[in-house]
Design an enzyme around this catalytic site. Structure first.
Site, short mmCIF file in Angstrom:
data_model
loop_
_atom_site.label_atom_id
_atom_site.label_comp_id
_atom_site.label_asym_id
_atom_site.label_seq_id
_atom_site.Cartn_x
_atom_site.Cartn_y
_atom_site.Cartn_z
N ASN A 10 4.90 -4.05 2.54
CA ASN A 10 5.77 -3.34 3.48
C ASN A 10 7.12 -4.04 3.44
O ASN A 10 7.28 -5.12 4.00
CB ASN A 10 5.15 -3.41 4.89
CG ASN A 10 6.08 -2.82 5.94
OD1 ASN A 10 7.07 -2.16 5.61
ND2 ASN A 10 5.75 -3.04 7.21
N LYS A 12 9.84 -3.11 4.78
CA LYS A 12 10.65 -2.89 5.98
C LYS A 12 12.07 -2.49 5.57
O LYS A 12 12.24 -1.81 4.56
CB LYS A 12 10.61 -4.13 6.88
CG LYS A 12 9.17 -4.57 7.13
CD LYS A 12 9.00 -5.59 8.19
CE LYS A 12 7.51 -5.94 8.32
NZ LYS A 12 7.23 -6.83 9.40
N HIS A 96 2.89 1.30 12.89
CA HIS A 96 3.23 -0.11 12.68
C HIS A 96 3.78 -0.70 13.98
O HIS A 96 4.44 -0.01 14.75
CB HIS A 96 4.28 -0.24 11.56
CG HIS A 96 4.53 -1.66 11.20
ND1 HIS A 96 5.42 -2.45 11.91
CD2 HIS A 96 3.99 -2.45 10.25
CE1 HIS A 96 5.40 -3.67 11.39
NE2 HIS A 96 4.55 -3.70 10.38
N GLU A 98 6.20 -2.47 14.71
CA GLU A 98 7.65 -2.32 14.96
C GLU A 98 7.96 -0.89 15.43
O GLU A 98 8.89 -0.68 16.22
CB GLU A 98 8.44 -2.70 13.70
CG GLU A 98 8.49 -4.22 13.55
CD GLU A 98 8.40 -4.71 12.12
OE1 GLU A 98 8.81 -3.98 11.20
OE2 GLU A 98 7.92 -5.84 11.92
N GLY A 170 5.69 -11.55 11.04
CA GLY A 170 7.01 -12.13 10.80
C GLY A 170 7.24 -13.44 11.52
O GLY A 170 8.37 -13.93 11.59
N SER A 207 2.00 -12.33 8.60
CA SER A 207 2.26 -13.63 7.97
C SER A 207 1.27 -13.97 6.85
O SER A 207 0.86 -15.13 6.72
CB SER A 207 2.32 -14.74 9.02
OG SER A 207 3.41 -14.52 9.90
P1 PGA Z 1 4.79 -10.10 7.74
O1 PGA Z 1 4.75 -8.54 8.13
O2 PGA Z 1 3.88 -10.26 6.54
O3 PGA Z 1 6.23 -10.39 7.40
O4 PGA Z 1 4.29 -10.85 8.92
C1 PGA Z 1 3.57 -7.79 8.06
C2 PGA Z 1 3.83 -6.38 8.52
O5 PGA Z 1 4.59 -6.18 9.46
O6 PGA Z 1 3.28 -5.41 7.94
#
Ligand code: PGA
Length: 247
Positions: A10, A12, A96, A98, A170, A207
């Site tokens: 992803n 983003k 998701h 977000e 994140g 993460s």
């Molecule tokens: P991240 O994001 O690996 O940067 O923690 C995962 C996600 O939001 O799909």
């Protein structure tokens, strides 16, 4: 039945158009020889056609970070499932964290997105996960099961679930394999009980890095990974796939 492991990137709101072709070239080289897994990449909507062109001749799949709530019409800023399908998209992320927490997408809207995406013939990676506050209050199972409610009555063959604890996205703080497995187990039970399915894949996200991928993937109910930050570099994403595809 053995499930095919799925590793989904992803990206983003990251990457320039000019970075796409080099990424695909490098990733393809670095994962050569890894068989029997599925790999998908979700760029920003505007880069989907570019990525589609780069992916030609590879087995990598195109994914979208969201999908519109209807087939067409007055929905400024949205892209419908059939429009995504036309470009060659296989998977759409829906729900998701977000989208839920930054853009306040609630149940009703997410249900419409799910319906429209599935009707368009997309497969959906439906994301669920609790906030830190909810975890501390002991509400993780309840929150996740409430989010799963939207899957009732959906075609199970088109579904993937991603467990992404909001506190781990994140932040550099991933769930431990034990924490992930506990929730994945609840999700698997729920899918079995409510949808009569034991074949839906359950991904972990939050993460994920090359050095924690193998430990997470070693768990019984972890069928794949959804990777944000660590998927932006082809080397890191390839390492995650390599470590996560063993065992
Ligand atoms: P991240 O994001 O690996 O940067 O923690 C995962 C996600 O939001 O799909």
């Amino acid at each position: 039945m053995k499930k095919t492991r799925l590793f989904a990137a992803n990206w983003k709101m990251n990457k320039k158009a000019s970075e796409i072709a080099p990424f695909v070239r490098e990733l393809s080289q670095k994962i050569s020889g890894i068989d029997g897994v599925e790999i998908a990449v979700a760029p920003i909507m505007a880069h989907l056609p570019l990525l589609a062109a780069s992916l030609q001749g590879t087995s990598l799949r195109l994914a979208a970070q969201n999908a519109g709530p209807a087939a067409s019409g007055a929905f400024t800023g949205e892209v419908s499932g059939s429009q995504l399908k036309e470009i060659g998209v296989t998977y759409a992320l829906i729900g998701h964290s977000e989208r839920r927490h930054v853009f306040h997408e609630g149940k009703e809207l997410l249900a419409k997105r799910l319906t429209a995406a599935l009707e368009a013939g997309l497969s959906v990676i439906y994301c669920v996960g609790e906030t830190l506050q909810e975890r501390k209050a002991g509400a993780t199972r309840k929150v996740v099961e409430e989010q799963l409610e939207l899957l009732k009555g959906r075609p199970t063959e088109a579904l993937v679930v991603a467990y992404e604890p909001v506190w781990a996205i994140g932040t550099g703080e991933n769930a431990t394999p034990e924490q992930a497995e506990e929730v994945h187990g609840w999700i698997a039970e729920w899918l079995e009980r409510q949808l009569k399915s034991s074949s839906i894949r359950i991904l972990y996200g939050g993460s994920v890095k090359p050095d924690n991928a193998a430990g997470l993937m070693a768990r019984k109910n972890v069928d794949g990974l959804l990777i944000g930050g660590a998927s932006l570099e082809a080397q890191g994403f390839a390492d995650i796939i390599r470590h996560g595809s063993k065992g």
